[in-house]
Write an enzyme that holds these catalytic residues in place. Structure first.
Site, PDB file in Angstrom:
ATOM      1  N   SER A 125      -5.622 -16.240  25.420  1.00  0.00           N
ATOM      2  CA  SER A 125      -4.613 -15.540  25.329  1.00  0.00           C
ATOM      3  C   SER A 125      -3.308 -16.684  25.690  1.00  0.00           C
ATOM      4  O   SER A 125      -3.599 -17.572  26.915  1.00  0.00           O
ATOM      5  CB  SER A 125      -5.446 -14.685  27.059  1.00  0.00           C
ATOM      6  OG  SER A 125      -4.516 -14.057  27.473  1.00  0.00           O
ATOM      7  N   GLY A 126      -2.320 -15.827  25.028  1.00  0.00           N
ATOM      8  CA  GLY A 126      -1.275 -16.792  25.244  1.00  0.00           C
ATOM      9  C   GLY A 126      -0.890 -17.528  24.659  1.00  0.00           C
ATOM     10  O   GLY A 126       0.302 -18.535  24.769  1.00  0.00           O
ATOM     11  N   THR A 130      -0.045 -12.217  19.025  1.00  0.00           N
ATOM     12  CA  THR A 130       1.192 -11.565  19.033  1.00  0.00           C
ATOM     13  C   THR A 130       2.312 -11.333  18.351  1.00  0.00           C
ATOM     14  O   THR A 130       3.162 -11.124  17.681  1.00  0.00           O
ATOM     15  CB  THR A 130       1.030 -10.779  20.222  1.00  0.00           C
ATOM     16  OG1 THR A 130      -0.443 -10.302  20.872  1.00  0.00           O
ATOM     17  CG2 THR A 130       1.876  -9.404  20.072  1.00  0.00           C
ATOM     18  N   ASN A 175      -0.566 -14.299  30.307  1.00  0.00           N
ATOM     19  CA  ASN A 175       0.297 -14.632  29.412  1.00  0.00           C
ATOM     20  C   ASN A 175       0.956 -12.607  29.856  1.00  0.00           C
ATOM     21  O   ASN A 175       0.883 -11.990  30.316  1.00  0.00           O
ATOM     22  CB  ASN A 175      -0.473 -13.811  27.933  1.00  0.00           C
ATOM     23  CG  ASN A 175       0.919 -13.866  27.170  1.00  0.00           C
ATOM     24  OD1 ASN A 175       1.971 -13.370  27.455  1.00  0.00           O
ATOM     25  ND2 ASN A 175      -0.157 -12.865  25.641  1.00  0.00           N
ATOM     26  N   SER A 178      -0.141  -9.920  27.695  1.00  0.00           N
ATOM     27  CA  SER A 178      -1.168  -9.767  27.057  1.00  0.00           C
ATOM     28  C   SER A 178      -1.910  -8.648  26.394  1.00  0.00           C
ATOM     29  O   SER A 178      -1.521  -7.576  27.070  1.00  0.00           O
ATOM     30  CB  SER A 178      -2.485 -10.755  27.982  1.00  0.00           C
ATOM     31  OG  SER A 178      -3.467 -10.760  27.360  1.00  0.00           O
ATOM     32  N   SER A 179      -1.833  -8.952  25.354  1.00  0.00           N
ATOM     33  CA  SER A 179      -2.711  -7.402  24.296  1.00  0.00           C
ATOM     34  C   SER A 179      -4.162  -6.801  25.091  1.00  0.00           C
ATOM     35  O   SER A 179      -4.858  -8.132  25.756  1.00  0.00           O
ATOM     36  CB  SER A 179      -2.552  -7.996  23.048  1.00  0.00           C
ATOM     37  OG  SER A 179      -1.498  -8.870  22.443  1.00  0.00           O
ATOM     38  N   GLY A 402      -6.917 -12.884  22.937  1.00  0.00           N
ATOM     39  CA  GLY A 402      -7.881 -14.333  22.290  1.00  0.00           C
ATOM     40  C   GLY A 402      -9.246 -14.238  24.124  1.00  0.00           C
ATOM     41  O   GLY A 402      -8.960 -13.643  25.135  1.00  0.00           O
ATOM     42  N   GLU A 404     -11.216 -15.212  27.023  1.00  0.00           N
ATOM     43  CA  GLU A 404     -10.337 -15.849  28.254  1.00  0.00           C
ATOM     44  C   GLU A 404     -11.393 -15.883  29.387  1.00  0.00           C
ATOM     45  O   GLU A 404     -12.074 -15.904  29.034  1.00  0.00           O
ATOM     46  CB  GLU A 404      -9.280 -14.359  28.714  1.00  0.00           C
ATOM     47  CG  GLU A 404      -9.617 -13.647  28.821  1.00  0.00           C
ATOM     48  CD  GLU A 404      -8.768 -12.076  28.808  1.00  0.00           C
ATOM     49  OE1 GLU A 404      -7.932 -12.242  28.701  1.00  0.00           O
ATOM     50  OE2 GLU A 404      -8.948 -10.271  29.824  1.00  0.00           O
TER      51      GLU A 404
HETATM   52  N1  LIG Z   1       6.306 -18.968  18.365  1.00  0.00           N
HETATM   53  C1  LIG Z   1       6.532 -18.684  19.596  1.00  0.00           C
HETATM   54  N2  LIG Z   1       8.063 -18.419  19.926  1.00  0.00           N
HETATM   55  C2  LIG Z   1       8.974 -18.641  21.150  1.00  0.00           C
HETATM   56  N3  LIG Z   1       7.419 -18.303  22.013  1.00  0.00           N
HETATM   57  C3  LIG Z   1       6.452 -17.825  21.995  1.00  0.00           C
HETATM   58  C4  LIG Z   1       5.954 -18.463  20.432  1.00  0.00           C
HETATM   59  N4  LIG Z   1       4.254 -17.789  20.352  1.00  0.00           N
HETATM   60  C5  LIG Z   1       4.298 -17.759  21.431  1.00  0.00           C
HETATM   61  N5  LIG Z   1       5.286 -17.665  22.731  1.00  0.00           N
HETATM   62  C6  LIG Z   1       5.104 -16.966  23.859  1.00  0.00           C
HETATM   63  O1  LIG Z   1       4.153 -16.888  24.231  1.00  0.00           O
HETATM   64  C7  LIG Z   1       3.918 -15.186  25.048  1.00  0.00           C
HETATM   65  C8  LIG Z   1       2.527 -15.180  25.157  1.00  0.00           C
HETATM   66  O2  LIG Z   1       2.223 -14.906  22.987  1.00  0.00           O
HETATM   67  P1  LIG Z   1       1.428 -13.973  22.832  1.00  0.00           P
HETATM   68  O3  LIG Z   1       2.095 -12.412  22.939  1.00  0.00           O
HETATM   69  O4  LIG Z   1       2.258 -13.724  21.297  1.00  0.00           O
HETATM   70  O5  LIG Z   1       0.513 -14.839  22.862  1.00  0.00           O
HETATM   71  P2  LIG Z   1      -1.446 -14.005  22.958  1.00  0.00           P
HETATM   72  O6  LIG Z   1      -2.211 -15.360  22.140  1.00  0.00           O
HETATM   73  O7  LIG Z   1      -1.114 -13.040  22.156  1.00  0.00           O
HETATM   74  O8  LIG Z   1      -2.106 -13.540  23.983  1.00  0.00           O
HETATM   75  P3  LIG Z   1      -3.167 -12.721  24.133  1.00  0.00           P
HETATM   76  O9  LIG Z   1      -4.383 -12.708  23.717  1.00  0.00           O
HETATM   77  O10 LIG Z   1      -2.987 -12.366  25.745  1.00  0.00           O
HETATM   78  O11 LIG Z   1      -2.949 -10.962  24.153  1.00  0.00           O
HETATM   79  C9  LIG Z   1       4.988 -15.324  24.648  1.00  0.00           C
HETATM   80  O12 LIG Z   1       5.389 -13.769  25.409  1.00  0.00           O
HETATM   81  C10 LIG Z   1       6.368 -15.727  23.770  1.00  0.00           C
HETATM   82  O13 LIG Z   1       7.336 -15.711  25.132  1.00  0.00           O
HETATM   83 MG   LIG Z   2      -1.750 -10.721  22.266  1.00  0.00          MG
END
Ligand SMILES: Nc1ncnc2c1ncn2[C@@H]1O[C@H](COP(=O)(O)OP(=O)(O)OP(=O)(O)O)[C@@H](O)[C@H]1O
Ligand SMILES: [Mg+2]
Length: 1001
Positions: A125-126, A130, A175, A178-179, A402, A404
């Site tokens: 997660s994070g 996404t 996050n 977070s999805s 992800g 967690e």
């Molecule tokens: N390529 C990137 N460039 C800049 N910031 C990023 C990038 N990827 C992720 N982030 C930052 O990290 C945060 C978390 O990313 P994201 O929501 O994609 O995580 P996730 O893996 O989908 O987590 P979850 O499992 O909780 O959904 C985003 O809101 C953003 O602020």
């Molecule tokens: Mg996500």
């Protein structure tokens, strides 16, 4: 759109390995951009390379074709249109690693191979899953060809994200976005590569968040967006206050307002996005009505009476709830405070305790929200649906919650982590395991790579009758006093010895200290997680009291009505438990993915505090380990990055080698060997398996692919060139042929004229080479004139044209010439007969006109053909040289003084020749005479001379026929065959397949 490739692979092959590596690493000089090229495959080297690159904002690194991405927690200037342009149509190793490179390669492979692909984005997660999936979607939106019509599909796909994130994402401790649901999205492409449609599958929304949030966490974004950003009118209409603190469902985490989240702006985005995905105004109002009514419901409180039974306070929020949903107040009140028990024919109302009433209230809130989320996904799918039935290919994007681990982990974490176990299992199956198995099958030497196969944990969770989910279901269905704790006891009974399962009771002394009595711990592939069993049964049952559900089916809110009416179509059967539904949906997902080609993005979280520039080595080491990156690297290093069936490889790349292009006639494996030798593959770059070629490094393949692309680019012009140069060649040849003919004609003319002059000058001499042609010409000329000026009767001897002096002299002077030059009248008579028989009928007649008749033994009335004719026997048409003698009564076929056949003229009913230039003649003989052997087929040199003579002697001129195409013959009485005639390059006589004698002239 495609970028010109600057990299000339074929010469680079010649330059050898060092240069190849040089070319590769020169592109970005920070660390190594493909872990496969690391000097040593240790964890320390891996982390050091990752850190080196991260510190220079290079967040992407490859392991072969797998992309490792480290969350930078800051905006990088690498996602603009210029960057997209840069990566379009370019292979992995031509530019620094990027998510666009992977997206582009998946896309082009899909187009080239016309098959389905998926991109599995994993990480905790994070970690950035996404974000990664959005970047891919944006890339396709820009890079794929499109039309105005398709732009709307594209916009819908893009805009489905803010809608689903508003309703399905939330701020957690890990996050801020977070999805809280799993998402698998198919992007459908037509054969032109245009994105023409999309479809989303959603997985298990974490509904419990609607009613409860841990400290530091929020409810789903949409609630805050509505309260913060909703227009005054709208809030008034929905009975909402612009204050999150006012709502119980928004304040438990004590962080309704967070600096990093701009709910007001998001609200505008979401409202606009709802329009784009075709949710009309009425439905949008219903949707916000539901969001608001959930908030109102959360504020509904209960009092207890003297007996401890719950009593609902009639508050403003309850009234708003009733208004918004348009349901009956009394029934709802009853539903939230009493349980209806059906005892035989009677209905008994059993009052709830306050806790029970709260439970019923929360269950309704969760059900309303959960059902609405599914409705939303369905609507988005309808808007993105492509109704065209033509075949499409898809790229699936899997962005699922992800792995967690929280301080307290509940049923939701259990499901989420189980899902990650399943995806890890899929990853193992698709890469590591299948890789090894394939090497074995292909008889390729393999250095075994040890990796942890997490099947044992998947089984622990999902195995039928024995897994945790089965035991949980059993407890949920068991009548009596099943509780979360009895469930735990059951687990302990059944899982006692499992190496990945431990509880307080089962643990050793040391471990026991880290476990509460109500906990169980799973040793996941990604690490240990301790789950608290409290709430497992309820959450798994997800029960909604029947009377409340029935009430919702009456709602005036169309979405609520639709959702609750379709909830459990089979009312009598108990619905499947949540965990079991989840398990089967994951099974289906696995099947969907297994049928496609996989691409992987492994996302790593750089630090826990969401800070840019912080590389938390311990945290990253842990992720590297549990994501199996080291194992993946070792597999790639030990093994081969690419493999392809010989047939396919040869089919694609054969134009790159003259020996294999356009056809390789031998065994495909040999063809591949020849091809790669020509391309300059080094021995350590490939291996030949049983059915496939294995290529160690992707760059070798890409270099080949580049060469192929270049070939294709040059292919169309080269075809044009090929044809135009062929046309020029043909033209040149034709002109040459014409010129040669002309030259020959002139040379012939010179020779003839010369001879004519010489002949004229020597015309008075005896016949010699110099004058023979001239004399023949004079003779022919005379005869031609004579033919047109014949006396009217044979008896008229006075009006004959007088022959030229050269002829008269010869005819009187030289006795030898008497035989070769007949008396004009006799000769002429014969010639006239020949003319009447054959002129204009047989093609060889004109050449015969100049030839004098040569007939011997005239005085004894026996005519012998000057050359030996060929007789074709009737059985099998074998050619036999024979002599032919004509007497007054019969024709004799003689072989070395023996009479082989006598043809009495009396039985000669016909004589046939073809209209062509051959010398074939068929004597049709009446077969009534048993002594006759059937028709006689012969080939003569002086056909006209012979037939004229025969016709005259036998008085059979009227039976001589010139036939076109074919002459029927009677081999013996009743048995027929034929002689067929045709023209060809060379004269030939042979027995054809149809049994006829074929005569080609
Ligand atoms: N390529 C990137 N460039 C800049 N910031 C990023 C990038 N990827 C992720 N982030 C930052 O990290 C945060 C978390 O990313 P994201 O929501 O994609 O995580 P996730 O893996 O989908 O987590 P979850 O499992 O909780 O959904 C985003 O809101 C953003 O602020
Ligand atoms: Mg996500």
């Amino acid at each position: 759109m495609h970028k010109q490739v600057c990299y000339t692979c074929l010469c680079y092959f010649g330059r050898g390995q060092l240069d190849m590596e040089g070319a590769l690493t020169a592109r970005d000089r920070v660390g190594i951009q493909d872990f496969v090229l690391l000097d040593e495959t240790t964890e320390a080297a891996f982390l050091s390379n990752l850190n080196k690159r991260f510190s220079k904002d290079l967040i992407y690194t490859y392991i072969g074709t797998l992309l490792v991405s480290v969350n930078p927690y800051k905006e990088l200037d690498v996602y603009n249109n210029k960057q997209m342009d840069l990566y379009m149509g370019v292979n992995f190793f031509e530019l620094p690693p990027h998510i666009y490179a992977l997206a582009d390669n998946a896309y082009h492979t899909m187009l080239a191979e016309f098959n389905n692909h998926f991109i599995l984005i994993s990480g905790e997660s994070g970690a950035g899953k996404t974000e990664a999936s959005k970047k891919i979607l944006q890339y396709y939106a820009v890079s794929c060809p499109s039309t105005a019509l398709l732009n709307t599909v594209r916009d819908k796909m893009l805009m489905s994200n803010p809608v689903l994130e508003a309703f399905g994402n939330a701020k957690t401790l890990k996050n801020d976005n977070s999805s809280r649901f799993g998402k698998y999205m198919d992007i459908q492409f037509d054969s032109e590569g245009e994105a023409v449609g999309g479809h989303i599958l959603n997985y298990l929304l974490e509904k419990s968040r609607v009613v409860h949030q841990n400290h530091g966490e929020r409810n789903f974004h949409i609630f805050y967006q509505l309260v913060q950003g909703g227009e005054e009118d709208l809030l008034h209409q929905l009975g909402l206050e612009r204050d999150c603190q006012h709502y119980n469902y928004l304040t438990q985490g004590e962080c309704a307002i967070v600096a990093s989240i701009n709910d007001k702006d998001e609200w505008k985005t979401v409202k606009n996005a709802l329009q784009v995905v075709n949710i009309d105004e009425i439905n949008t109002n219903h949707l916000f009505g539901i969001v608001a009514s959930v908030l109102h419901l959360g504020n509904v409180q209960f009092d207890s009476d003297s007996k401890g039974h719950s009593k609902k306070k009639l508050t403003k929020c309850f009234v708003f709830f009733l208004q918004l949903l348009g349901v009956d107040a009394h029934t709802l009140q009853e539903g939230l405070t009493y349980r209806k028990i059906e005892a035989q024919k009677d209905q008994v109302l059993s009052p709830f305790t306050i806790d029970h009433a709260i439970y019923a209230r929360d269950a309704l809130a969760k059900a309303m929200y959960g059902q609405t989320f599914t409705w939303l996904v369905n609507r988005i799918n309808e808007s993105m649906e492509n109704k065209d039935s033509s075949r499409k290919t898809v790229i699936g994007l899997l962005d699922i919650y992800g792995f967690e681990v929280f301080y307290v982990n509940s049923f939701e974490q259990f499901c989420i982590n189980y899902c990650n176990e399943k995806l890890q299992q899929l990853f193992i199956q698709l890469t590591l395991k299948s890789e090894q198995e394939e090497y074995e099958a292909e008889d390729i030497e393999w250095e075994p790579v040890q990796f942890f196969n997490n099947k044992i944990i998947c089984d622990l969770v999902e195995e039928k009758h024995r897994g945790i989910i089965s035991i949980l279901d059993e407890e949920c269905l068991r009548p009596g006093d099943a509780t979360d704790l009895t469930f735990l006891e059951r687990l302990e009974d059944k899982m006692g010895n499992h190496p990945h399962f431990v509880t307080h009771k089962l643990a050793d002394k040391m471990t026991r200290k880290t476990l509460e009595r109500g906990d169980f711990r799973l040793l996941h592939y990604a690490g240990e997680v301790t789950y608290c069993v409290v709430g497992f049964l309820d959450k798994n049952n997800d029960l909604l009291y029947r009377n409340i559900k029935d009430l919702m089916c009456q709602s005036k809110n169309a979405i609520v009505r639709e959702c609750f009416s379709t909830m459990d179509p089979d009312n009598r059967r108990r619905p499947e438990t949540v965990a079991t539904q989840f398990k089967s949906s994951l099974l289906k997902l696995t099947e969907i993915l297994m049928a496609k080609e996989a691409w992987y993005i492994r996302c790593l979280k750089s630090n826990e505090s969401k800070q840019p520039g912080q590389f938390d080595e311990a945290l990253i080491r842990h992720q590297v380990k549990y994501l199996g990156l080291m194992e993946h690297l070792r597999v790639r290093r030990a093994g081969f990055a690419y493999r392809r069936k010989y047939e396919d490889f040869l089919k694609r790349y054969k134009p790159l080698c003259p020996a294999t292009w356009p056809h390789w006639r031998g065994v495909p494996a040999d063809g591949v060997e020849v091809l790669i030798q020509h391309l300059g593959y080094l021995p350590n770059e490939y291996k030949m398996g049983r059915t496939k070629i294995f290529i160690r490094h992707p760059r070798t393949l890409y270099a080949t692919e580049d060469a192929y692309e270049r070939f294709k680019k040059n292919y169309t012009p080269s075809i044009i060139f090929y044809f135009s140069s062929s046309a020029t060649k043909i033209e040149t040849c034709w002109r040459g042929v014409q010129a040669r003919k002309e030259r020959e004609k002139r040379a012939w003319a010179v020779k003839v004229i010369k001879q004519f002059i010489k002949g004229y000058m020597t015309r008075g001499q005896a016949k010699i080479t110099d004058n023979s042609e001239y004399l023949a010409f004079v003779r022919q000329n005379y005869l031609n004139r004579l033919k047109d000026n014949l006396p009217k009767t044979v008896l008229d001897k006075t009006t004959w044209l007088s022959p030229p002096s050269v002829l008269t002299e010869k005819s009187t002077g030289n006795s030898h010439n008497k035989t070769c030059c007949m008396r004009p009248d006799r000769h002429l008579q014969m010639k006239l007969i020949t003319s009447s028989l054959f002129k204009g009928k047989k093609d060889s007649y004109p050449q015969s006109v100049a030839q004098p008749f040569m007939i011997r033994n005239e005085h004894i009335k026996v005519i012998k053909c000057r050359h030996t004719p060929i007789k074709y026997n009737r059985n099998g048409f074998k050619p036999r040289p024979r002599q032919l003698i004509l007497t007054q009564a019969a024709a004799y076929v003689i072989d070395e003084a023996k009479i082989k056949q006598r043809v009495l003229y009396a039985f000669l009913k016909g004589i046939s020749v073809s209209n062509l230039t051959d010398g074939m003649v068929v004597f049709h003989i009446t077969c009534e005479d048993p002594k006759q052997k059937g028709d006689l087929v012969m080939q003569c040199d002086h056909l006209f001379e012979f037939l004229t003579k025969l016709g005259v002697i036998a008085n059979k001129q009227n039976v001589i026929k010139v036939v076109q195409g074919s002459i029927k013959i009677e081999i013996q009485a009743g048995k027929e065959s034929a002689v067929d005639f045709g023209t060809g390059q060379e004269p030939m006589v042979y027995k054809a397949k149809n049994g006829h004698l074929m005569v080609v002239s």
